[in-house]
Design a protein around this motif. Structure first.
Motif, PDB file in Angstrom:
ATOM      1  N   PHE A  95       1.202  -5.427  -7.462  1.00  0.00           N
ATOM      2  CA  PHE A  95       1.564  -6.722  -8.012  1.00  0.00           C
ATOM      3  C   PHE A  95       2.739  -6.623  -8.975  1.00  0.00           C
ATOM      4  O   PHE A  95       3.176  -7.624  -9.535  1.00  0.00           O
ATOM      5  N   ARG A  96       3.252  -5.412  -9.182  1.00  0.00           N
ATOM      6  CA  ARG A  96       4.439  -5.208  -9.999  1.00  0.00           C
ATOM      7  C   ARG A  96       5.619  -4.739  -9.164  1.00  0.00           C
ATOM      8  O   ARG A  96       6.683  -4.439  -9.705  1.00  0.00           O
ATOM      9  N   THR A  97       5.428  -4.674  -7.853  1.00  0.00           N
ATOM     10  CA  THR A  97       6.519  -4.318  -6.945  1.00  0.00           C
ATOM     11  C   THR A  97       7.302  -5.576  -6.590  1.00  0.00           C
ATOM     12  O   THR A  97       6.696  -6.574  -6.186  1.00  0.00           O
ATOM     13  N   PRO A  98       8.624  -5.573  -6.740  1.00  0.00           N
ATOM     14  CA  PRO A  98       9.405  -6.794  -6.488  1.00  0.00           C
ATOM     15  C   PRO A  98       9.154  -7.421  -5.119  1.00  0.00           C
ATOM     16  O   PRO A  98       9.051  -8.636  -4.999  1.00  0.00           O
ATOM     17  N   VAL A 119       2.323   6.876  -6.897  1.00  0.00           N
ATOM     18  CA  VAL A 119       1.387   7.917  -7.312  1.00  0.00           C
ATOM     19  C   VAL A 119       1.944   9.295  -6.963  1.00  0.00           C
ATOM     20  O   VAL A 119       1.863  10.242  -7.751  1.00  0.00           O
ATOM     21  N   ALA A 120       2.544   9.406  -5.768  1.00  0.00           N
ATOM     22  CA  ALA A 120       3.011  10.707  -5.277  1.00  0.00           C
ATOM     23  C   ALA A 120       4.171  11.263  -6.093  1.00  0.00           C
ATOM     24  O   ALA A 120       4.270  12.476  -6.295  1.00  0.00           O
ATOM     25  N   VAL A 121       5.062  10.384  -6.567  1.00  0.00           N
ATOM     26  CA  VAL A 121       6.256  10.866  -7.271  1.00  0.00           C
ATOM     27  C   VAL A 121       6.110  10.824  -8.784  1.00  0.00           C
ATOM     28  O   VAL A 121       7.018  11.247  -9.508  1.00  0.00           O
ATOM     29  N   ALA A 122       4.983  10.306  -9.279  1.00  0.00           N
ATOM     30  CA  ALA A 122       4.784  10.201 -10.726  1.00  0.00           C
ATOM     31  C   ALA A 122       4.736  11.591 -11.356  1.00  0.00           C
ATOM     32  O   ALA A 122       4.122  12.516 -10.819  1.00  0.00           O
ATOM     33  N   GLU A 123       5.397  11.744 -12.490  1.00  0.00           N
ATOM     34  CA  GLU A 123       5.432  13.032 -13.178  1.00  0.00           C
ATOM     35  C   GLU A 123       4.126  13.322 -13.907  1.00  0.00           C
ATOM     36  O   GLU A 123       3.825  14.470 -14.216  1.00  0.00           O
ATOM     37  N   GLU A 124       3.372  12.280 -14.211  1.00  0.00           N
ATOM     38  CA  GLU A 124       2.076  12.450 -14.856  1.00  0.00           C
ATOM     39  C   GLU A 124       1.034  11.614 -14.121  1.00  0.00           C
ATOM     40  O   GLU A 124       1.380  10.691 -13.391  1.00  0.00           O
ATOM     41  N   ARG A 125      -0.212  11.960 -14.285  1.00  0.00           N
ATOM     42  CA  ARG A 125      -1.286  11.265 -13.598  1.00  0.00           C
ATOM     43  C   ARG A 125      -1.345   9.802 -14.044  1.00  0.00           C
ATOM     44  O   ARG A 125      -1.394   9.506 -15.245  1.00  0.00           O
ATOM     45  N   LEU A 126      -1.346   8.882 -13.079  1.00  0.00           N
ATOM     46  CA  LEU A 126      -1.390   7.463 -13.389  1.00  0.00           C
ATOM     47  C   LEU A 126      -2.825   7.005 -13.609  1.00  0.00           C
ATOM     48  O   LEU A 126      -3.746   7.472 -12.939  1.00  0.00           O
ATOM     49  N   LEU A 128       0.827  -1.200   0.000  1.00  0.00           N
ATOM     50  CA  LEU A 128       0.000   0.000   0.000  1.00  0.00           C
ATOM     51  C   LEU A 128       0.863   1.253   0.000  1.00  0.00           C
ATOM     52  O   LEU A 128       0.624   2.198  -0.766  1.00  0.00           O
ATOM     53  N   ALA A 129       1.891   1.262   0.851  1.00  0.00           N
ATOM     54  CA  ALA A 129       2.770   2.426   0.937  1.00  0.00           C
ATOM     55  C   ALA A 129       3.516   2.663  -0.372  1.00  0.00           C
ATOM     56  O   ALA A 129       3.623   3.800  -0.847  1.00  0.00           O
ATOM     57  N   LEU A 130       4.029   1.594  -0.976  1.00  0.00           N
ATOM     58  CA  LEU A 130       4.780   1.743  -2.220  1.00  0.00           C
ATOM     59  C   LEU A 130       3.878   2.197  -3.368  1.00  0.00           C
ATOM     60  O   LEU A 130       4.309   2.953  -4.240  1.00  0.00           O
TER      61      LEU A 130
END
Length: 306
Positions: free
Chosen positions: A162-165, A145-152, A138-140
């Protein structure tokens, strides 16, 4: 308590080696970041697979899990209110501070404490899985979302865990545990070797940054003090109160959830902060201070409730 002190001593030695390597110029800040990313993308997922494949997942479905989750929720809510309403921190920094407040060192310290203070290593399993499968993904996701340069897009946000190692490693480990499948040795043995690098690389990277980064406390003494109180005082009190008055845990289970809640901030919070380049100094200082002060905190809890 000797095993507890030995656990703290092990951490101290590895951090000290990291400091020495930085002092001698063997590893610089670029090398420190490489170590952190190695732990995040390679070693930690491998460790999660090899650890969780042998766990009894049924241990998660217990009242102790509810008490642990409630204690995390209490401190995270309190920190978020502080960070957003008083300190005016951005979302990414708030996530790092929330992890500093409620994410315990359940592996490197939780396991020996569960074994030698509580008498049962399995008692730490609910805390580990709660963090690995709920709090950390959840945190990752929020950090992404917080550091994304564009809206996800909604799809990217929902599928990000499910894509976080680390999450993938956890899910594979749980699948192996539930199905009781055994990985072939040519697969399992390399994973075990890679997993063995996780904790040492985290601690060495932390020691390097401790030597080369800003001095401890430079990132904001008031915020650091607030996180330390939340982590070592409020969280164990919340775990004890929920376990005692809401769930009616027996004395041993109550001791377990309270002691585990009094563990310090986990080193991988610092790894996550480094990965996203947010709240690095705060994470470093929180790990440093709570690790030192958790020795008397765990001792007091054990003395009062044992």
């Amino acid at each position: 308590m000797l095993a507890v002190l030995e656990g703290f001593a092990t951490i101290t030695v590895l951090i000290g080696i990291g400091i020495l390597l930085a002092q001698l110029g063997i590893i610089d800040l670029a090398g420190q970041r490489a170590l952190s990313l190695l732990a995040f993308y390679v070693a930690s997922p491998a460790l999660l697979i090899t650890v969780l494949e042998d766990e009894d997942i049924g241990d998660v479905l217990s009242k102790t899990l509810v008490a642990s989750a409630a204690s995390v929720l209490v401190v995270v809510v309190l920190y978020v209110l502080l960070a957003r309403l008083v300190l005016h921190r951005d979302l990414a920094h708030t996530v790092v501070g929330s992890l500093c407040s409620g994410y315990v060192n359940g592996g490197n310290l939780g396991i020996p404490i569960a074994a030698y203070v509580l008498g049962d290593t399995a008692l730490v399993a609910p805390v580990l899985l709660l963090q690995m499968l709920v709090l950390q993904p959840l945190a990752l996701t929020v950090m992404d979302v917080a550091v994304a340069e564009e809206r996800l897009s909604a799809v990217k946000v929902l599928t990000r865990p499910f894509r976080t190692p680390l999450t993938v490693g956890s899910l594979i480990g749980i699948f192996l545990s539930v199905t009781q499948l055994q990985l072939p040795r040519p697969v399992h043995d390399p994973l075990e070797l890679l997993g063995a690098m996780a904790v040492p690389s985290m601690l060495l990277a932390y020691g390097v940054f401790l030597r080369l980064g800003p001095r401890p406390g430079f990132g904001g003494a008031a915020e650091l003090l607030s996180i330390t109180v939340l982590k070592l005082v409020v969280q164990p009190l919340a775990a004890w109160a929920v376990g005692r008055f809401v769930l009616g845990l027996d004395d041993h289970a109550l001791l377990a959830v309270t002691v585990l809640a009094a563990l310090p901030t986990a080193q991988n919070v610092f790894v996550h902060a480094t990965r996203y380049d947010r709240g690095i100094v705060l994470a470093r200082d929180a790990v440093f201070l709570t690790t030192i002060l958790s020795v008397p905190a765990v001792t007091v809890v054990a003395a009062l409730l044992a």
